[in-house]
Design an enzyme around this catalytic site. Structure first.
Site, PDB file in Angstrom:
ATOM      1  N   ARG A  46       0.754  -1.205  -0.094  1.00  0.00           N
ATOM      2  CA  ARG A  46      -0.108   0.093  -0.037  1.00  0.00           C
ATOM      3  C   ARG A  46       1.021   1.239   0.111  1.00  0.00           C
ATOM      4  O   ARG A  46       0.811   2.207  -0.591  1.00  0.00           O
ATOM      5  CB  ARG A  46      -1.029   0.074   1.033  1.00  0.00           C
ATOM      6  CG  ARG A  46      -1.799   1.373   1.440  1.00  0.00           C
ATOM      7  CD  ARG A  46      -2.759   1.198   2.136  1.00  0.00           C
ATOM      8  NE  ARG A  46      -2.892   0.359   3.384  1.00  0.00           N
ATOM      9  CZ  ARG A  46      -2.387   0.688   4.362  1.00  0.00           C
ATOM     10  NH1 ARG A  46      -1.561   1.591   4.536  1.00  0.00           N
ATOM     11  NH2 ARG A  46      -2.340  -0.237   5.364  1.00  0.00           N
ATOM     12  N   LYS A 195      -8.263   6.506 -19.175  1.00  0.00           N
ATOM     13  CA  LYS A 195      -8.735   6.771 -20.941  1.00  0.00           C
ATOM     14  C   LYS A 195      -7.336   6.797 -21.765  1.00  0.00           C
ATOM     15  O   LYS A 195      -6.823   5.703 -21.832  1.00  0.00           O
ATOM     16  CB  LYS A 195      -9.400   8.278 -20.661  1.00  0.00           C
ATOM     17  CG  LYS A 195     -10.244   8.395 -19.580  1.00  0.00           C
ATOM     18  CD  LYS A 195     -11.683   7.699 -19.932  1.00  0.00           C
ATOM     19  CE  LYS A 195     -12.512   7.639 -18.577  1.00  0.00           C
ATOM     20  NZ  LYS A 195     -12.994   8.779 -18.058  1.00  0.00           N
TER      21      LYS A 195
HETATM   22  C1  LIG Z   1     -13.449   9.146 -16.639  1.00  0.00           C
HETATM   23  C2  LIG Z   1     -13.017  10.608 -16.026  1.00  0.00           C
HETATM   24  C3  LIG Z   1     -12.882  10.831 -14.805  1.00  0.00           C
HETATM   25  C4  LIG Z   1     -13.014   9.611 -13.550  1.00  0.00           C
HETATM   26  O1  LIG Z   1     -12.171   8.735 -13.704  1.00  0.00           O
HETATM   27  P1  LIG Z   1     -12.290   7.126 -13.613  1.00  0.00           P
HETATM   28  O2  LIG Z   1     -11.056   6.658 -14.124  1.00  0.00           O
HETATM   29  O3  LIG Z   1     -13.571   6.568 -14.409  1.00  0.00           O
HETATM   30  O4  LIG Z   1     -12.709   6.875 -12.139  1.00  0.00           O
HETATM   31  C5  LIG Z   1     -12.501  12.064 -14.378  1.00  0.00           C
HETATM   32  N1  LIG Z   1     -12.615  13.080 -15.241  1.00  0.00           N
HETATM   33  C6  LIG Z   1     -12.674  12.859 -16.565  1.00  0.00           C
HETATM   34  C7  LIG Z   1     -12.536  14.215 -17.620  1.00  0.00           C
HETATM   35  C8  LIG Z   1     -12.974  11.956 -17.162  1.00  0.00           C
HETATM   36  O5  LIG Z   1     -13.259  11.366 -18.508  1.00  0.00           O
END
Ligand SMILES: *Cc1c(COP(=O)(O)O)cnc(C)c1O
Length: 380
Positions: A46, A195
């Site tokens: 952790r 992403k």
């Molecule tokens: C997807 C997203 C998040 C959240 O991220 P997760 O990995 O889904 O928890 C935050 N900000 C933006 C702009 C996103 O596209």
């Protein structure tokens, strides 16, 4: 070191035990100690794990920061920033925010006595008007989802100067390939690594980067104390993904430009929202703070008929209907019934999210196939 070289080399070195060129997946929770308190820099996963640490250093280098921390999701990274605050602190954010960010502000942190202001950040004066003694954090997201508004990071950073206000930027849509918020005056950069950084739609992860020593101390304290860390296997996958970030982003941008141009000429399309178009209302700021314009595009249809939009998003072949973005494969979505369904229609439409709005995450396929796909769907 230039960006592409960093994407491949920063943060990673051959494994000290074997020389393995790829950072191994240190799938371990604990580390054997030679004597009480004597270890090789790792005591418990952790607090620290070599695979995760390699990734944290890699992402920090890409953002030209000094310290990186990775979390179990983008939301867990945002959670960490908010935990730097205390009751009565105030936050200023955009009124055009990722839905999950709005949800954690509203339903979790308001309960702990933190006050949130939502303003139209395209108008910097509105941000300035909300700043007071209690303002501790300004939360920027740019480009925004799904309208691709571009917020002037430098102008907002100016407002924070000498005021002990932390400026955090959600850089998920742009990635460090296109935009480096720390260089524009931000204190913290946040990513949904899920992403573009991961890039292959196979991991959920978040990250924070800073070059401020005090913020870093707090960030690592919360990461360890709250414990929303990411796993070694996922860290390995993202290390692998990042090695092609510059190549993928280059293609996302090229494909994005060609598809935006195609849509812009199409007789059934009303508006195209892509910051690279000269007609985009924030094109000049985008040109100033981004090196290119990415693969996220939204567009609306003439007549604004919701049924037309629904038909299009379900009739493409390569653009598949799904939430999320930033992977190598192209995705298509309908914000009014998907990501933004919980926002009342009149509020939604005020920010441009009309019934016929369609959002594309343009992947890295051959663009002629993608255009043919959209062309067929628009014909139907
Ligand atoms: C997807 C997203 C998040 C959240 O991220 P997760 O990995 O889904 O928890 C935050 N900000 C933006 C702009 C996103 O596209």
């Amino acid at each position: 070191m230039k960006f592409g070289t960093k994407a491949i080399h920063a943060g990673v070195k051959p494994d000290p035990a074997t020389g393995a060129i790829m950072t191994p997946i240190y799938q371990t929770s604990t580390y054997v100690q030679e004597a009480i308190g004597v270890n090789k820099g790792y005591a418990y996963s952790r607090s620290g794990n070599p695979t995760r640490n390699a990734l944290e250093n890699s992402i920090a280098a890409l953002e030209n920061g000094s310290y990186g921390a990775c979390f179990g999701s983008g939301m867990a990274a945002i959670d960490c920033v908010l935990k730097m605050l205390k009751p009565e602190d105030e936050v200023i954010s955009t009124d055009d925010l990722y839905g999950g960010s709005y949800r954690i502000f509203k339903t979790i942190f308001e309960k702990y006595g933190i006050k949130f202001h939502y303003v139209n950040m395209l108008d910097v004066k509105q941000v300035e008007s909300k700043i007071n003694q209690n303002t501790k954090l300004i939360w920027v997201e740019t480009p925004t989802n799904p309208m691709m508004n571009i917020i002037d990071i430098k102008a907002i950073a100016k407002l924070c100067k000498n005021k002990k206000i932390i400026l955090a930027v959600d850089n998920t849509f742009a990635t460090p390939y296109l935009q480096k918020p720390l260089e524009l005056g931000a204190d913290i950069v946040m990513h949904s690594v899920t992403k573009y950084l991961g890039g292959h739609s196979d991991v959920v992860m978040g990250a924070l980067v800073t070059k401020n020593d005090d913020i870093a101390k707090e960030m690592y304290h919360i990461q360890n104390a709250s414990g929303a860390v990411t796993a070694p296997m996922d860290s390995f996958l993202v290390l692998r993904g990042i090695k092609t970030l510059h190549l993928r982003m280059q293609r996302h941008c090229e494909n994005g430009a060609k598809i935006a141009a195609f849509l812009n000429e199409h007789p059934k399309v009303e508006n195209v929202y892509w910051p690279g178009l000269k007609t985009h209302k924030n094109h000049l700021i985008a040109k100033e703070q981004m090196s290119n314009f990415g693969g996220m595009i939204s567009f609306s249809l003439k007549g604004n008929n919701i049924e037309d939009a629904k038909k299009i998003v379900t009739s493409t072949k390569y653009f598949v209907l799904a939430e999320s973005l930033g992977g190598v494969e192209s995705l298509i979505g309908h914000p009014a019934t998907m990501t933004h369904a919980s926002i009342p229609k009149n509020v939604r439409e005020k920010s441009g999210i009309v019934d016929s709005l369609i959002r594309l995450s343009v992947g890295v396929e051959d663009v002629t196939d993608l255009i043919e796909d959209l062309n067929n769907a628009l014909k139907a």
